[in-house]
Write a protein that holds these residues in place. Structure first.
Motif, short mmCIF file in Angstrom:
data_model
loop_
_atom_site.label_atom_id
_atom_site.label_comp_id
_atom_site.label_asym_id
_atom_site.label_seq_id
_atom_site.Cartn_x
_atom_site.Cartn_y
_atom_site.Cartn_z
N ARG A 89 0.84 -1.21 0.00
CA ARG A 89 0.00 0.00 0.00
C ARG A 89 0.87 1.25 0.00
NH1 ARG A 89 -3.76 -1.43 4.93
NH2 ARG A 89 -1.83 -2.45 5.48
N ALA A 90 2.04 1.17 0.63
CA ALA A 90 2.95 2.31 0.65
C ALA A 90 3.43 2.64 -0.77
CB ALA A 90 4.14 2.02 1.55
N ARG A 91 3.70 1.60 -1.56
CA ARG A 91 4.15 1.84 -2.94
C ARG A 91 3.04 2.46 -3.77
NH1 ARG A 91 7.55 3.89 -6.06
NH2 ARG A 91 7.86 2.88 -8.05
N ILE A 92 1.81 2.02 -3.57
CA ILE A 92 0.68 2.62 -4.28
C ILE A 92 0.56 4.10 -3.90
CG2 ILE A 92 -1.85 2.65 -4.45
CD1 ILE A 92 -0.63 0.45 -6.10
N THR A 93 0.76 4.41 -2.63
CA THR A 93 0.71 5.80 -2.19
C THR A 93 1.79 6.63 -2.87
OG1 THR A 93 -0.22 5.15 -0.06
CG2 THR A 93 0.79 7.33 -0.18
N GLN A 94 3.00 6.07 -2.98
CA GLN A 94 4.08 6.79 -3.66
C GLN A 94 3.71 7.06 -5.12
OE1 GLN A 94 7.35 4.12 -3.11
NE2 GLN A 94 7.95 5.02 -1.16
N ILE A 95 3.12 6.09 -5.80
CA ILE A 95 2.74 6.27 -7.19
C ILE A 95 1.62 7.29 -7.31
CG2 ILE A 95 1.72 5.11 -9.19
CD1 ILE A 95 3.21 2.54 -8.23
N MET A 96 0.63 7.19 -6.43
CA MET A 96 -0.52 8.09 -6.49
C MET A 96 -0.14 9.52 -6.11
SD MET A 96 -2.88 6.28 -7.73
CE MET A 96 -4.43 7.10 -7.45
N ASN A 97 0.93 9.70 -5.34
CA ASN A 97 1.39 11.05 -4.98
C ASN A 97 1.84 11.83 -6.21
OD1 ASN A 97 0.79 10.94 -2.27
ND2 ASN A 97 2.85 10.37 -1.65
N LEU A 98 2.14 11.14 -7.31
CA LEU A 98 2.49 11.85 -8.54
C LEU A 98 1.34 12.71 -9.04
CD1 LEU A 98 4.42 9.03 -10.44
CD2 LEU A 98 5.40 11.04 -9.33
N LEU A 99 0.11 12.37 -8.64
CA LEU A 99 -1.05 13.16 -9.04
C LEU A 99 -1.13 14.50 -8.33
CD1 LEU A 99 -3.73 10.32 -9.13
CD2 LEU A 99 -2.61 11.42 -11.08
N THR A 100 -0.34 14.68 -7.26
CA THR A 100 -0.33 15.97 -6.56
C THR A 100 0.58 16.99 -7.24
OG1 THR A 100 1.45 15.34 -5.05
CG2 THR A 100 -0.80 14.82 -4.36
N LEU A 101 1.33 16.55 -8.24
CA LEU A 101 2.20 17.47 -8.98
C LEU A 101 1.37 18.44 -9.81
CD1 LEU A 101 4.90 14.94 -10.19
CD2 LEU A 101 5.21 16.74 -8.49
N ALA A 102 1.93 19.59 -10.08
CA ALA A 102 1.28 20.58 -10.93
C ALA A 102 0.99 19.96 -12.30
CB ALA A 102 2.16 21.81 -11.08
N PRO A 103 -0.12 20.35 -12.92
CA PRO A 103 -0.49 19.76 -14.21
C PRO A 103 0.59 19.87 -15.29
CG PRO A 103 -2.30 21.05 -13.35
CD PRO A 103 -1.13 21.28 -12.45
N ASP A 104 1.32 20.98 -15.32
CA ASP A 104 2.36 21.12 -16.34
C ASP A 104 3.54 20.17 -16.07
OD1 ASP A 104 2.62 22.85 -14.10
OD2 ASP A 104 4.18 23.99 -15.11
N ILE A 105 3.80 19.87 -14.80
CA ILE A 105 4.86 18.91 -14.48
C ILE A 105 4.41 17.50 -14.89
CG2 ILE A 105 6.24 17.88 -12.63
CD1 ILE A 105 6.00 20.55 -11.12
N GLN A 106 3.14 17.18 -14.62
CA GLN A 106 2.61 15.88 -15.04
C GLN A 106 2.71 15.72 -16.56
OE1 GLN A 106 -1.31 14.93 -13.55
NE2 GLN A 106 -0.85 15.77 -11.53
#
Length: 154
Positions: A89-106
């Protein structure tokens, strides 16, 4: 002109308990000889692009897909995603945290160039400190700094 007939037969037999078994047989008949229906030749596969997508690009796309699965209700929570992906679950959280990046960074992560030689210039581990900041302006400054450090070293 090819003439095809379709012949179907079915038999019903009664079993020992009064249940009916149905057997359906179907086949096509056509003309004999040289006249045959020609199928379209399959298209040749498109040539593969050289190199591979950076891992962080694939992880960003995976985070977007997981978010859509959560929104549609296909999975209940991160624990379900972890079970599906055979990760913690920790790894899923790390992956999902990428969604908190600014849209232009994504968008920049999704459009990184393919890696043809050596290691990927930007790694997910390098992005974790950036995802910790909730302010997009601060994230952009950190992204620019990290990008110049890691892209110039390659």
């Amino acid at each position: 002109m090819t003439k095809q007939n379709e012949i179907e037969t079915s038999e019903a037999t009664e079993g020992p308990v009064g249940l009916t078994d149905v057997c359906k047989i179907s086949f096509k008949t056509g003309t004999r000889g040289r006249k045959r229906i020609r199928e379209a030749a399959p298209e040749p596969p498109s040539p593969a692009l050289p190199g591979s997508l950076p891992r962080v690009t694939r992880l960003m796309a995976l985070a977007i897909k997981f978010d859509a699965m959560l929104a549609r209700g296909e999975v209940r929570d991160y624990a379900d995603l972890a079970r599906l992906g055979y990760v913690s679950r920790a790894r899923i959280t790390q992956i999902m945290n990428l969604l908190t990046l600014a849209p232009d960074i994504q968008e920049a992560l999704l459009s990184l160039p393919r890696t043809t030689t050596g290691r990927d210039p930007i790694r997910e581990q390098n992005l974790r400190p950036i995802t910790a900041f909730p302010f997009w302006n601060r994230q952009r400054k950190m992204w620019d700094t990290m990008k110049t450090e890691h892209m110039s070293s390659q």
